[in-house]
Structure formats: structure tokens, C-alpha cells
Write an enzyme that holds these catalytic residues in place. Structure first.
Site, PDB file in Angstrom:
ATOM      1  N   CYS A 175       0.832  -1.214   0.000  1.00 10.85           N
ATOM      2  CA  CYS A 175       0.000   0.000   0.000  1.00 10.85           C
ATOM      3  C   CYS A 175       0.862   1.259   0.000  1.00 10.85           C
ATOM      4  CB  CYS A 175      -0.898  -0.028   1.235  1.00 10.85           C
ATOM      5  SG  CYS A 175      -1.872   1.466   1.438  1.00 10.85           S
ATOM      6  N   CYS A 206      -0.519   4.112   2.224  1.00 11.39           N
ATOM      7  CA  CYS A 206      -0.255   3.946   3.655  1.00 11.39           C
ATOM      8  C   CYS A 206       1.218   4.199   3.984  1.00 11.39           C
ATOM      9  CB  CYS A 206      -0.573   2.525   4.112  1.00 11.39           C
ATOM     10  SG  CYS A 206      -2.029   1.796   3.397  1.00 11.39           S
ATOM     11  N   ASP A 207       2.123   3.714   3.153  1.00 11.25           N
ATOM     12  CA  ASP A 207       3.528   3.609   3.577  1.00 11.25           C
ATOM     13  C   ASP A 207       4.523   4.495   2.841  1.00 11.25           C
ATOM     14  OD1 ASP A 207       2.782   1.743   5.479  1.00 11.25           O
ATOM     15  OD2 ASP A 207       2.937   0.084   4.069  1.00 11.25           O
TER      16      ASP A 207
END
Ligand code: NAP
Length: 306
Positions: free
Chosen positions: A134, A137-138
Site C-alpha cells: 500500500c 499507507c507507507d
């Protein structure tokens, strides 16, 4: 006739399930939507969606999901957080087994979606320590760092482009010499001076003591092996169906995606599938939404004729 808890139970609150729920709530069906995690589906981790009509500037996946959930709730759809353990299905009786109870329903729409496929290169050990599925997200964890991205489809290319907002460099590994992704995404990737595509290349492993320090790669044509120095590794090599509760009664394709007819009906009358869990040629928000609408209409007709 036997009493049923619901007219319709929908499993999964991604775009397919939410659309099915909106249509069912508007049709005043006695409907329950079950979601085992956070409503919204895979789009909540999709950075930007620009091919869903109605948003000429594009829209973040998170915002689109939020709007769909709001619309469903305002329509009166009841969404419950619960994982499905198993199903008992036949022509006359459909039961959904949850951890704390079993519910009966006249019809069922399975819209449980799909999850990222793993490569077996250390995902379990390095999850959250350098391996990710992701970018939304990261990506911020890899500011000005070098990362490897794996895959040649829409997800790999689109998310690699997103990564360039943060990272110094993306090595995009693809196992063939041609990308599968949409041409517009390919053009953007080719134009980025931060993305270097390594053709005919697969990842064979990762290394690093506490986090990722390198990714082992092999050229499938020449057999050449080397290690790319990198701080992160994003894997986008397709998806697998979220079908662990399905059992053996519903017919799927060889990968476990559910086969349906044009009305989204499975081999069991009154049981439908919609969205990414379905054996479909295209997995997009727009197709999931269409599947959900058709499935609910079919379920309504099915119930009328019970
Ligand atoms: P996908 O289209 O199935 O692509 C998977 C990619 O991973 C392919 O390039 C495939 O290579 C590669 N791959 C598969 N197994 C591999 C392995 N074992 N080792 C190395 N590479 C491997 O999956 P996706 O990109 O996640 O897309 C899924 C669906 O979502 C698609 O329908 C896509 O159109 C849709 N989607 C759309 C958008 C958008 O419209 N903006 C964005 C994201 C996703 P090969 O090409 O050689 O098979």
C-alpha cells in the site's frame, strides 16, 4: 414459508457491496450488509481514482469510499462489523454463519472482494519492516529513499507514480518486456525520471537485518542475478479472492473467483456475486458498482418469485 431473518444479506462493503446495499435499501428490502473490517474495500488504500465518472478532477479512493458509505447509511442501510465464518446454502435455505450467531436470508450477495497476492519473498517476515502492498499507507516512510516496486499492471504502475512524490527512486520490476497497465499510466511512468523499469526481471528474495536493505532480482531471459540496494519493496502482482468462507458449493474458476451469469447469479439460485470476487474481465470501481446494482435487482426478482 419458513421465516427468514432477512430478504437479503450482502457480504462485503466495497463499492460492489455498498451499491448493492444502496439499491436494496431504496427498494425497502430487509437488508443487512456484513463487513469484517473497515467499510470501503480496496479503494480506501488507492491514492487517486480518475476513471470513475462524475469526478473530472479525480478523487482519492478514501474520499470516494467515504461518500459511498455515507450515501448507503443515509439510504437506511444497516452495516454490521462481522466476519463470515461459513455459509450453508441450498435452493430453499441460505444461512450465513457468524462468530456469535447464524442468520438466515432469502437471498445473498457475495461482494467480499480480493486481496493482494503474495510472492513468497519474505512478505510475512518483513511486513511493516520494508515490505508493503500500500503506497498510500507507507510511501511517507520512504521519503528520499530508494524502493523496489514489483508488477506490470495498473496497480503497480499507478502506485509507482504515486511513490515518486516521496521517494528518490523506484526500480519497477516486471517479469515481461511489456507492461499490462493502461497506456496513459505507462506514458506517465516512462516520463518519470524517478522510475527505472527493469524488464524481464523477477524478485527472488529480500535481505536486511531489521528492515529491507536489498532486493535480490533475476533476469528471466539472461539468468543474470544481482541485488538492488533498496529500503523498501512494494508488491503489486495482482489479487486473490477473499473466499475463505465460501465452501465447496459455489462454482469458481481455477483461481477461486466466483462464476456468475449476466445477472450475477451463481450456480445456486438466489446467491449472487458482485465486484472483484467475481470471475470478471475487469476489476474497477465502475464495474463493481454495476455488478452490485444488477445483483440486487436480480435478488429482488428472485424473492418476488419465491
Ligand atoms: P493485474 O492486472 O492482475 O496485474 C498483475 C501484474 O503482476 C501483471 O503485470 C503480472 O504480470 C504481474 N505478476 C503476476 N504474478 C506475478 C508473479 N508471480 N511474479 C511477477 N509478476 C507477477 O493486477 P492489478 O494491477 O492489481 O490490477 C487488478 C485489477 O484492478 C485490474 O483489473 C486493473 O485494471 C484494476 N485496477 C485499475 C486501476 C485504474 O484503472 N486506475 C488501478 C488499479 C487497479 P503479467 O503482465 O506478465 O501477467
Amino acid at each position: 414459508m419458513t421465516d427468514f431473518d432477512y430478504d437479503l444479506v450482502i457480504i462485503g462493503a466495497g463499492p460492489a457491496g455498498l451499491t448493492a446495499g444502496i439499491y436494496a435499501a431504496r427498494a425497502r428490502m430487509n437488508v443487512l450488509l456484513l463487513e469484517k473490517a473497515v467499510p470501503g474495500g480496496q479503494i480506501i488504500v488507492t491514492d487517486w481514482i480518475e476513471n470513475y465518472p462524475g469526478f473530472p478532477e479525480g478523487i482519492s479512493g478514501f474520499d470516494l469510499a467515504e461518500k459511498m458509505i455515507l450515501q448507503a447509511e443515509e439510504m437506511g442501510l444497516k452495516i454490521e462489523t462481522a466476519g463470515v465464518h461459513s455459509l450453508n446454502l441450498d435452493k430453499d435455505k441460505k444461512e450465513v454463519v457468524l462468530a456469535d450467531r447464524t442468520i438466515s436470508t432469502k437471498s445473498l450477495i457475495i461482494a467480499s472482494g480480493a486481496s493482494p497476492k503474495k510472492l513468497g519473498i519474505g512478505e510475512d517476515r518483513y511486513m511493516g519492516k520494508g515490505i508493503s502492498f500500500c503506497a498510500t499507507c507507507d510511501a511517507p516512510f520512504f521519503k528520499d529513499k530508494t524502493v523496489v516496486a514489483i508488477g506490470g499492471g495498473d496497480t503497480a504502475v499507478q502506485e509507482s507514480i504515486y511513490l515518486t512524490k516521496f521517494v528518490k527512486k523506484v526500480f519497477l520490476l516486471h517479469r515481461r518486456d511489456q507492461l499490462r497497465a493502461a497506456k496513459i499510466l505507462q506514458e506517465r511512468a516512462f516520463a518519470s525520471d524517478k522510475i527505472e523499469i527493469l524488464w524481464d526481471t523477477v524478485a527472488t528474495g529480500v535481505e536486511g537485518l531489521f528492515g529491507i536493505e536489498g532486493v535480490h532480482v533475476r533476469n528471466v531471459k539472461t539468468g543474470e542475478e544481482k541485488t538492488l540496494k533498496a529500503d523498501g519493496c512494494f508488491i503489486w502482482v495482482g489479487t486473490l479472492p477473499n473466499a475463505e468462507f465460501l465452501g465447496d458449493d459455489i462454482i469458481t474458476d481455477e483461481y477461486g473467483f466466483i462464476r456468475t451469469d449476466g445477472r450475477m447469479e451463481t450456480n445456486i439460485p438466489g446467491v449472487y456475486a458482485a465486484g472483484d470476487i467475481r470471475d470478471t474481465p475487469l476489476r474497477q470501481v465502475s464495474t463493481a458498482v454495476g455488478d452490485g446494482a444488477i445483483a440486487t435487482l436480480a435478488a429482488e426478482h428472485y424473492i418476488e418469485n419465491l
